[in-house]
Write a protein that holds these residues in place. Structure first.
Motif, short mmCIF file in Angstrom:
data_model
loop_
_atom_site.label_atom_id
_atom_site.label_comp_id
_atom_site.label_asym_id
_atom_site.label_seq_id
_atom_site.Cartn_x
_atom_site.Cartn_y
_atom_site.Cartn_z
N THR A 25 -2.04 -8.79 2.47
CA THR A 25 -1.50 -8.61 3.86
C THR A 25 -2.34 -9.13 4.46
O THR A 25 -2.01 -8.92 6.00
N MET B 100 -3.25 2.20 6.44
CA MET B 100 -2.36 2.31 5.54
C MET B 100 -2.11 3.26 3.95
O MET B 100 -3.49 3.29 3.87
N ILE C 13 0.49 3.66 8.89
CA ILE C 13 1.81 2.77 7.97
C ILE C 13 1.91 3.22 7.11
O ILE C 13 1.19 2.22 6.37
N LYS D 139 3.02 2.67 2.88
CA LYS D 139 3.69 1.51 2.36
C LYS D 139 5.02 1.76 0.97
O LYS D 139 4.55 3.04 0.99
N PHE E 180 5.80 -1.72 3.56
CA PHE E 180 6.05 -1.77 4.83
C PHE E 180 6.44 -3.38 5.18
O PHE E 180 6.00 -3.71 4.11
N THR E 181 7.46 -3.66 6.17
CA THR E 181 7.69 -4.62 6.13
C THR E 181 6.58 -5.32 7.38
O THR E 181 6.32 -5.26 7.92
N GLN F 165 7.44 -4.03 10.49
CA GLN F 165 7.42 -2.81 10.94
C GLN F 165 5.25 -3.08 11.72
O GLN F 165 5.13 -2.47 12.08
N LEU F 166 4.44 -3.80 10.20
CA LEU F 166 3.51 -3.64 10.23
C LEU F 166 2.83 -4.97 11.76
O LEU F 166 2.28 -4.51 12.80
N LYS G 124 3.13 -2.24 14.79
CA LYS G 124 2.29 -1.11 14.11
C LYS G 124 0.81 -1.65 15.08
O LYS G 124 0.19 -0.91 15.43
#
Length: 107
Positions: A5, A68, A89, A91, A93-94, A97-98, A101
């Motif tokens: 991440t 998350m 968000i 998990k 997640f793409t 999407q991140l 957000k």
């Protein structure tokens, strides 16, 4: 998960400060008043994500928080709603999407 991440956020152009625990995150937040957003997992050893967010917001009322988790949304819901300025968000997640957000949280 934290390393991947963080690498993704760096690719998106964000400055990233990693912490391995809630206590370390609070220390780093205290050392860096300019931090605008905290992305935290809900389930962590020791201090959980909700506790971390509550402690962090005592020091910085303007801090935006994105939770998350691989668990259900219920893990961050308080009295049926998300707390003010807290975003969620799920998990996995793409990247898209991140990105959405984080933009939503910082807006």
């Amino acid at each position: 998960m934290r390393a991947s991440t963080a690498a993704t956020l760096l690719e998106l152009g964000y400055t990233v400060i990693e912490a391995a625990s809630g206590e370390e995150a609070l220390r780093k937040l205290g050392e860096n008043a300019a931090i605008a957003l905290m992305l935290t997992d809900i389930v962590m050893p020791g201090m959980n994500g909700r506790e971390l967010a509550e402690q962090a917001r005592k020091h910085s009322r303007s801090l935006k928080v994105v939770f998350m988790t691989g668990f259900t949304r219920n893990a961050v819901v308080h009295n049926g709603v998300l707390d003010h300025d807290v975003h969620f968000i799920a998990k996995p997640f793409t990247l898209e999407q991140l990105t959405a957000k984080l933009r939503e949280a910082l807006a």
